[in-house]
Design an enzyme around this catalytic site. Structure first.
Site, mmCIF file in Angstrom:
data_model
loop_
_atom_site.group_PDB
_atom_site.id
_atom_site.type_symbol
_atom_site.label_atom_id
_atom_site.label_comp_id
_atom_site.label_asym_id
_atom_site.label_seq_id
_atom_site.Cartn_x
_atom_site.Cartn_y
_atom_site.Cartn_z
ATOM 1 N N HIS A 170 -8.609 2.456 5.172
ATOM 2 C CA HIS A 170 -7.926 3.730 5.270
ATOM 3 C C HIS A 170 -8.983 4.855 5.441
ATOM 4 O O HIS A 170 -9.045 5.867 6.057
ATOM 5 C CB HIS A 170 -6.796 3.907 4.273
ATOM 6 C CG HIS A 170 -5.867 3.090 4.626
ATOM 7 N ND1 HIS A 170 -5.149 3.048 5.856
ATOM 8 C CD2 HIS A 170 -4.767 2.594 3.556
ATOM 9 C CE1 HIS A 170 -3.926 2.482 5.758
ATOM 10 N NE2 HIS A 170 -4.024 2.051 4.571
ATOM 11 N N CYS A 199 0.739 -1.285 -0.195
ATOM 12 C CA CYS A 199 0.111 0.045 -0.010
ATOM 13 C C CYS A 199 0.954 1.299 0.066
ATOM 14 O O CYS A 199 1.828 1.170 0.887
ATOM 15 C CB CYS A 199 -0.935 0.097 1.267
ATOM 16 S SG CYS A 199 -1.845 1.640 1.251
ATOM 17 N N HIS A 206 -8.603 -3.323 1.745
ATOM 18 C CA HIS A 206 -7.675 -2.597 2.712
ATOM 19 C C HIS A 206 -7.675 -0.920 2.516
ATOM 20 O O HIS A 206 -7.644 -0.260 3.625
ATOM 21 C CB HIS A 206 -6.230 -3.047 2.075
ATOM 22 C CG HIS A 206 -5.137 -2.215 2.675
ATOM 23 N ND1 HIS A 206 -4.157 -2.883 3.443
ATOM 24 C CD2 HIS A 206 -4.647 -1.001 2.451
ATOM 25 C CE1 HIS A 206 -3.328 -1.965 4.131
ATOM 26 N NE2 HIS A 206 -3.366 -0.935 3.350
ATOM 27 N N GLU A 207 -7.677 -0.369 1.146
ATOM 28 C CA GLU A 207 -8.011 1.118 1.232
ATOM 29 C C GLU A 207 -9.312 1.464 1.773
ATOM 30 O O GLU A 207 -9.162 2.642 2.336
ATOM 31 C CB GLU A 207 -7.791 1.325 -0.360
ATOM 32 C CG GLU A 207 -6.457 0.534 -0.884
ATOM 33 C CD GLU A 207 -5.310 1.202 -0.296
ATOM 34 O OE1 GLU A 207 -5.252 2.236 0.425
ATOM 35 O OE2 GLU A 207 -3.938 0.448 -0.426
ATOM 36 N N HIS A 253 -2.096 1.576 9.282
ATOM 37 C CA HIS A 253 -1.637 0.391 8.968
ATOM 38 C C HIS A 253 -1.440 -0.462 10.327
ATOM 39 O O HIS A 253 -1.297 -0.032 11.516
ATOM 40 C CB HIS A 253 -0.171 0.344 8.329
ATOM 41 C CG HIS A 253 -0.464 0.618 6.795
ATOM 42 N ND1 HIS A 253 0.476 1.459 5.980
ATOM 43 C CD2 HIS A 253 -1.310 0.393 6.122
ATOM 44 C CE1 HIS A 253 0.088 1.625 4.896
ATOM 45 N NE2 HIS A 253 -1.162 0.827 4.919
#
Length: 452
Positions: A226, A82, A222-223, A232
């Site tokens: 965020h 990432c 995953h994004e 992380h």
């Protein structure tokens, strides 16, 4: 030459006494990009600062802490990952490592959304991927987070949206550090709330399956983390690890991921009060919700439970009634539950359940005794049960307990409360909870009556 390719050259020269100047320069640029120096400025860091930055990176990636730019470290730097900086996370990682504590308990620095219903929009996608399959993969990625939290997502096909997913090539006007570098390297990056954007490198060969190419579902999930405010994670198996996990038979979300999102959106110092087949939620401001039925929130849970608690360690809800125990992740009953308490040595009809931070264990109270219980085995720890005398001043037969944000534990029975000091291990105050604890949200000032 691309940064990852330059770093890969280190594999050929790793046997030399020290890194070549080019290797060190490229590694320094990498560490600078991902926030491993306290002060910016590539080429200006002393050997000691560089070594400490390398050690930090090795700690995050579970490599031996040599501080040396060796072959495994260079190899790790060259792997796809990432593109969001690790810098915001390093402070929390250091605190967790220095105290040898459990999974994250503090709110990440990424911020959060101040609403629970969020819209998202897929702005564009690779032309070689079927549109309907991309939308299904994105929907599934959002559902990962909604299944374990109080968040709800729905897609906006056009117009504004809270979270926008976009594919870009190269420099796309959000900083040179965020410019995509083609296949490999940084696959995607995202911005914390409330900007709500996730960008993906259109030069990658994306896949919707587990075969060749970068799995879009895992990277999008995953994004999204965020965009919800998650940093992380230092846990290698976590979806929010800087290096994307592979899609396998294992759960996509680890307990670290689940606890992180629940700390942001579920554990906002909310208080749950149970009575019969209903529960109330009291916010930190002391505002109580209307009574809510148990079944929609925790399907399969019987009414009139004996005791319940929420674990800060695992993010799980525990409910006890009669001789059985139920364990939920969010609103999902865990496989194998309910379980018989007798098979685990747990007491029937416990008076009170509590997650006790000092022990990192569950504690069940029954009459004049208490039991310390491991979450991993759901079994009673050796040398327990013990006498309630260890909890100086606490009477038997309490009917509930909670750890308040003021640091004290509050126990309840009928209209009384006992304030317990976790450091002194003794009761330091007692009184009438409905009228003396306004944060309980139980007293209606207008009618002068207890709400529940």
């Amino acid at each position: 030459m691309a940064l990852r390719a330059a770093l890969a050259l280190g594999l050929l020269a790793a046997a030399q006494p020290g890194p070549a100047p080019r290797q060190r320069r490229e590694a320094e640029l990498f560490l600078e990009k991902y926030g491993y120096f306290s002060e910016p400025g590539p080429g200006t860091h002393s050997p000691a600062e560089f070594m400490e930055a390398v050690r930090d990176f090795q700690r995050v990636t579970h490599l031996p802490l040599s501080g040396v730019l060796d072959a495994p470290t260079l190899h790790q730097m060259a792997l796809p990952r990432c593109g969001t900086s690790d810098g915001e996370s390093r402070g929390a990682w250091a605190r967790r490592a220095s105290t040898a504590r459990r999974r994250r308990q503090t709110t990440p620095h990424g911020g959060r959304w101040y609403k629970r219903h969020l819209t998202y929009r897929v702005v564009n996608w690779p032309s070689y991927l079927p549109q309907h399959e991309v939308r299904l993969a994105v929907k599934a990625a959002f559902e990962l987070w909604s299944n374990v939290s109080s968040l709800v997502f729905w897609e906006a096909r056009d117009g504004p949206a809270d979270i926008r997913l976009t594919f870009f090539h190269g420099d796309h006007n959000d900083g040179l550090n965020n410019a995509f570098d083609g296949p490999g390297g940084a696959l995607a990056h995202a911005f914390f709330p409330r900007r709500g954007e996730a960008h993906f490198d259109s030069a990658e060969r994306w896949s919707l399956h587990s075969g060749k190419g970068r799995n879009l579902f895992v990277v999008v999930a995953h994004e999204i983390g965020h965009t919800l405010g998650l940093e992380h994670s230092p846990v290698k198996s976590a979806l929010m690890s800087p290096y994307y996990k592979k899609l396998s038979k294992d759960f996509v979300l680890s307990w670290d991921d689940i606890l992180a999102v629940q700390n942001l959106y579920d554990a906002d110092h909310n208080l749950y009060i149970f009575k019969g087949s209903h529960y109330w939620v009291v916010t930190a401001s002391g505002n109580a919700s209307n009574p809510q039925p148990l079944q929609p929130r925790w399907p399969g849970l019987p009414p009139s439970i004996d005791a319940c608690t929420w674990s800060q360690l695992s993010g799980k809800f525990y409910f006890f009634k009669g001789g059985r125990c139920w364990r939920y992740v969010g609103s999902t009953l865990e496989a194998g539950f309910p379980q018989k308490c007798s098979t685990r040595g747990l007491p029937r009809h416990p008076d009170t359940a509590l997650y006790f931070q000092q022990l990192q264990r569950l504690v069940l109270f029954k009459g004049a005794k208490y039991f310390v219980v491991s979450e991993e085995t759901l079994g009673v720890e050796p040398y327990y049960p013990r006498s309630l005398w260890d909890w100086e001043g606490l009477p038997p037969g309490t009917a509930g307990a909670l750890t308040h944000r003021d640091g004290f534990i509050y126990f309840f029975r009928d209209d009384q409360y006992w304030q317990f000091d976790r450091v002194k291990l003794q009761v330091v105050a007692t009184g009438k909870w409905a009228t003396q604890l306004p944060w309980m949200g139980c007293w209606d000032a207008n009618s002068g009556q207890v709400l529940f």
